[in-house]
Design an enzyme around this catalytic site. Structure first.
Site, PDB file in Angstrom:
ATOM      1  N   LYS A  11      -7.385  11.105  -8.738  1.00 14.50           N
ATOM      2  CA  LYS A  11      -7.923  12.320  -8.120  1.00 14.50           C
ATOM      3  C   LYS A  11      -7.885  13.485  -9.119  1.00 14.50           C
ATOM      4  O   LYS A  11      -7.243  13.386 -10.182  1.00 14.50           O
ATOM      5  CB  LYS A  11      -7.097  12.635  -6.867  1.00 14.50           C
ATOM      6  N   TYR A  51     -14.323   9.755   2.571  1.00 11.09           N
ATOM      7  CA  TYR A  51     -13.252  10.074   3.515  1.00 11.09           C
ATOM      8  C   TYR A  51     -13.760  10.169   4.956  1.00 11.09           C
ATOM      9  O   TYR A  51     -13.111  10.812   5.790  1.00 11.09           O
ATOM     10  CB  TYR A  51     -12.549  11.363   3.093  1.00 11.09           C
ATOM     11  N   PHE A  59      -7.131  18.170   8.220  1.00 11.53           N
ATOM     12  CA  PHE A  59      -7.074  18.357   6.764  1.00 11.53           C
ATOM     13  C   PHE A  59      -8.368  17.942   6.063  1.00 11.53           C
ATOM     14  O   PHE A  59      -8.450  18.018   4.841  1.00 11.53           O
ATOM     15  CB  PHE A  59      -5.884  17.587   6.163  1.00 11.53           C
ATOM     16  N   ARG A  87      -2.011  -1.011  -3.542  1.00 15.50           N
ATOM     17  CA  ARG A  87      -1.405  -0.052  -2.606  1.00 15.50           C
ATOM     18  C   ARG A  87       0.103   0.025  -2.829  1.00 15.50           C
ATOM     19  O   ARG A  87       0.701   1.093  -2.697  1.00 15.50           O
ATOM     20  CB  ARG A  87      -1.696  -0.471  -1.157  1.00 15.50           C
ATOM     21  N   THR A  93       1.660   7.376   1.187  1.00 11.61           N
ATOM     22  CA  THR A  93       0.782   8.560   1.179  1.00 11.61           C
ATOM     23  C   THR A  93       1.550   9.850   0.894  1.00 11.61           C
ATOM     24  O   THR A  93       1.056  10.735   0.205  1.00 11.61           O
ATOM     25  CB  THR A  93       0.056   8.655   2.539  1.00 11.61           C
ATOM     26  N   ARG A 104       2.846   7.322  -6.980  1.00 13.59           N
ATOM     27  CA  ARG A 104       3.110   8.568  -6.246  1.00 13.59           C
ATOM     28  C   ARG A 104       4.596   8.902  -6.227  1.00 13.59           C
ATOM     29  O   ARG A 104       4.976  10.076  -6.303  1.00 13.59           O
ATOM     30  CB  ARG A 104       2.560   8.454  -4.822  1.00 13.59           C
ATOM     31  N   ASN A 114      -1.748  13.967  -4.169  1.00  9.98           N
ATOM     32  CA  ASN A 114      -1.013  12.712  -4.380  1.00  9.98           C
ATOM     33  C   ASN A 114      -1.654  11.785  -5.415  1.00  9.98           C
ATOM     34  O   ASN A 114      -1.435  10.585  -5.428  1.00  9.98           O
ATOM     35  CB  ASN A 114      -0.712  12.013  -3.052  1.00  9.98           C
ATOM     36  N   HIS A 117      -6.097   7.386  -5.331  1.00 11.22           N
ATOM     37  CA  HIS A 117      -6.590   6.718  -4.128  1.00 11.22           C
ATOM     38  C   HIS A 117      -6.700   5.228  -4.391  1.00 11.22           C
ATOM     39  O   HIS A 117      -7.078   4.817  -5.491  1.00 11.22           O
ATOM     40  CB  HIS A 117      -7.984   7.248  -3.758  1.00 11.22           C
ATOM     41  N   GLU A 128     -16.187   1.115  -0.415  1.00 10.29           N
ATOM     42  CA  GLU A 128     -15.925   2.143  -1.435  1.00 10.29           C
ATOM     43  C   GLU A 128     -16.503   1.757  -2.801  1.00 10.29           C
ATOM     44  O   GLU A 128     -17.028   2.609  -3.525  1.00 10.29           O
ATOM     45  CB  GLU A 128     -14.426   2.420  -1.518  1.00 10.29           C
TER      46      GLU A 128
HETATM   47  P1  DAT Z   1      -3.918   7.089   1.550  1.00 11.41           P
HETATM   48  O1  DAT Z   1      -4.527   7.939   0.457  1.00 11.41           O
HETATM   49  O2  DAT Z   1      -2.478   6.736   1.231  1.00 11.41           O
HETATM   50  O3  DAT Z   1      -4.760   5.899   1.909  1.00 11.41           O
HETATM   51  P2  DAT Z   1      -4.844   8.267   4.057  1.00 11.41           P
HETATM   52  O4  DAT Z   1      -6.022   7.361   3.976  1.00 11.41           O
HETATM   53  O5  DAT Z   1      -4.053   8.296   5.323  1.00 11.41           O
HETATM   54  O6  DAT Z   1      -3.805   8.003   2.850  1.00 11.41           O
HETATM   55  O7  DAT Z   1      -5.314   9.766   3.780  1.00 11.41           O
HETATM   56  C1  DAT Z   1      -6.240  10.030   2.755  1.00 11.41           C
HETATM   57  C2  DAT Z   1      -5.795  11.247   2.002  1.00 11.41           C
HETATM   58  O8  DAT Z   1      -5.829  12.381   2.857  1.00 11.41           O
HETATM   59  C3  DAT Z   1      -4.346  11.183   1.503  1.00 11.41           C
HETATM   60  O9  DAT Z   1      -4.241  10.528   0.251  1.00 11.41           O
HETATM   61  C4  DAT Z   1      -3.984  12.627   1.405  1.00 11.41           C
HETATM   62  C5  DAT Z   1      -4.769  13.261   2.554  1.00 11.41           C
HETATM   63  N1  DAT Z   1      -3.923  13.389   3.749  1.00 11.41           N
HETATM   64  C6  DAT Z   1      -3.551  12.418   4.590  1.00 11.41           C
HETATM   65  N2  DAT Z   1      -2.788  12.886   5.576  1.00 11.41           N
HETATM   66  C7  DAT Z   1      -2.664  14.214   5.349  1.00 11.41           C
HETATM   67  C8  DAT Z   1      -1.994  15.285   6.010  1.00 11.41           C
HETATM   68  N3  DAT Z   1      -1.288  15.081   7.115  1.00 11.41           N
HETATM   69  N4  DAT Z   1      -2.100  16.518   5.468  1.00 11.41           N
HETATM   70  C9  DAT Z   1      -2.825  16.737   4.349  1.00 11.41           C
HETATM   71  N5  DAT Z   1      -3.480  15.777   3.676  1.00 11.41           N
HETATM   72  C10 DAT Z   1      -3.404  14.536   4.173  1.00 11.41           C
HETATM   73 MG    MG Z   2      -6.606   5.749   2.832  1.00 12.13          MG
END
Ligand code: DAT
Ligand code: MG
Length: 151
Positions: A11, A51, A59, A87, A93, A104, A114, A117, A128
């Site tokens: 990212k 996303y 968010f 992963r 996350t 991470r 973080n 991805h 994707e």
């Molecule tokens: P991951 O990236 O581990 O697959 P995810 O798909 O649940 O996690 O979420 C995608 C991204 O969105 C994550 O890397 C960071 C952001 N994100 C997730 N939950 C969040 C939250 N509660 N507040 C802010 N950003 C968040």
């Molecule tokens: Mg995800």
């Protein structure tokens, strides 16, 4: 275990912090095969599609702002079980709770920054990869150590 492909992206925070080499090396040293790699500043349209599952989350707008804020290093990696294994290399996350030794866990603190991805399953990986890459950008090749032998 079957050979899979997964989509991984460093990212904008990872690129700005100079972590591209560190992160690439973790996947290379693990032994996964790099199939595609490019640096791209994602359009808003690409980010919103990527996303899309989070579009109703509070968010979402901030996440799209962030991921479009600078260059992203987009990659496809191949290997047995690479989707779930990536992963685990990436870690949870929430970086403060991610295991030490993960990307991470070692390199990040903030859930909104973080660093990386990775696709979370086979359907997501296929979606994707096709969202970020054209098929001509995916290179089928055989690493030299797969034909390493003595006569
Ligand atoms: P991951 O990236 O581990 O697959 P995810 O798909 O649940 O996690 O979420 C995608 C991204 O969105 C994550 O890397 C960071 C952001 N994100 C997730 N939950 C969040 C939250 N509660 N507040 C802010 N950003 C968040
Ligand atoms: Mg995800």
């Amino acid at each position: 275990m079957t050979v899979e492909r997964t989509f991984v992206a460093i990212k904008p925070d990872g690129v700005q912090r100079g972590l591209v080499g560190e992160i690439l090396s973790r996947f290379e040293r693990k032994g996964f095969k790099l199939i595609a790699l490019k640096q791209i500043i994602p359009s808003r349209d690409l980010a919103e599609k990527h996303y899309g599952v989070h579009s109703e989350r509070p968010f979402f707008a901030g996440l799209v702002d962030f991921i479009t804020s600078g260059p992203v290093v987009a990659m496809v990696w191949e290997g047995e079980g690479v989707i779930s294994s990536s992963r685990r290399l990436i870690g949870g996350t929430k970086p403060l709770e991610a295991e030490p030794g993960t990307i991470r866990g070692d390199l990040a603190m903030n859930i909104g920054r973080n660093v990386i991805h990775g696709s979370d399953g086979p359907d997501t990986a296929a979606f994707e990869i096709s969202l970020w890459f054209n098929s001509e950008e995916l290179n089928n090749w055989i690493p030299a150590d797969q034909v390493w032998r003595v006569e």
